[in-house]
Design a protein around this motif. Sequence first.
Motif, PDB file in Angstrom:
ATOM      1  N   SER A 158       0.822  -1.208   0.000  1.00  0.00           N
ATOM      2  CA  SER A 158       0.000   0.000   0.000  1.00  0.00           C
ATOM      3  C   SER A 158       0.861   1.266   0.000  1.00  0.00           C
ATOM      4  O   SER A 158       0.530   2.248  -0.659  1.00  0.00           O
ATOM      5  N   CYS A 159       1.986   1.258   0.721  1.00  0.00           N
ATOM      6  CA  CYS A 159       2.883   2.419   0.697  1.00  0.00           C
ATOM      7  C   CYS A 159       3.485   2.602  -0.698  1.00  0.00           C
ATOM      8  O   CYS A 159       3.572   3.728  -1.199  1.00  0.00           O
ATOM      9  N   LYS A 162       0.668   3.935  -2.973  1.00  0.00           N
ATOM     10  CA  LYS A 162       0.412   5.361  -2.721  1.00  0.00           C
ATOM     11  C   LYS A 162       1.474   6.230  -3.377  1.00  0.00           C
ATOM     12  O   LYS A 162       1.180   7.263  -3.966  1.00  0.00           O
ATOM     13  N   THR A 166       0.677   8.902  -6.331  1.00  0.00           N
ATOM     14  CA  THR A 166       1.034  10.310  -6.134  1.00  0.00           C
ATOM     15  C   THR A 166       1.957  10.794  -7.243  1.00  0.00           C
ATOM     16  O   THR A 166       1.775  11.889  -7.786  1.00  0.00           O
TER      17      THR A 166
END
Length: 181
Positions: A158-159, A162, A166
Amino acid sequence: MEKALHGCRDQFLLSSKGRLIGWDAADVKNLIRNANIAITEQLKNKNKITIRDAECLFAFEWFEAYIDKGITKGLVEKLNSRIAHVQYHHVLMHSPKGKPYWRYVANGDQIDDPELSVAYGVSHLLAAGALDGLKRCQAKDCHQFFLGRPNAKWCSNSCGSKHRVTKMRKNKLASCSDQFI
C-alpha cells in the motif's frame, strides 16, 4: 513456520529464574513492531510514558542509529557500555548431530529495565545478522521500519502503491499545466 535467524546456529538464550528463554525471528518482528509503535503513536512527543512506551522508544532509537550510520564503532561501543554488566554462564547443549557443545547464556534476571532489555536484544540480533535487511519505508507519511530485500523501498504494497499514484498524479498535473502555457 518462522525463519531461523541467518548467521546463527540457533536461538540465543537467556536464563531467568532457572529457566532458559530463547529469542528468535519472532523477537525481530516484536522489536520492529515496537519501533513502529513509537513512530505511529508519536511517543517522542508524550510527557508521560509507560514501560511499554519506553521499550518502543528505545527500539526506535537503536534502529534509527543503525539505519543512519550502520554498525559503527560508536554504535558497538554504546551497546557494549549498556549491556556490559550482564553476567554470562555456560550451559551444555545437545546438538542434533549428537555432540554436546557449550553455550554462553546471559543472566536474564540482571536485564531488569526497558533500555537494557532492548539494547541486549538489538546487540544479539545485530551479531546474528538478523537485522541485515532492516530498512525504513520511503513513503512520505510512513517511515516505518521493515525487513526487506536490498532494493525494497516501502514497508508494504500500500505504501508503494500510494507513492506510485502520487507520482502519476503529479506527472499528469505537470503535463496538463504544460499544455496551458
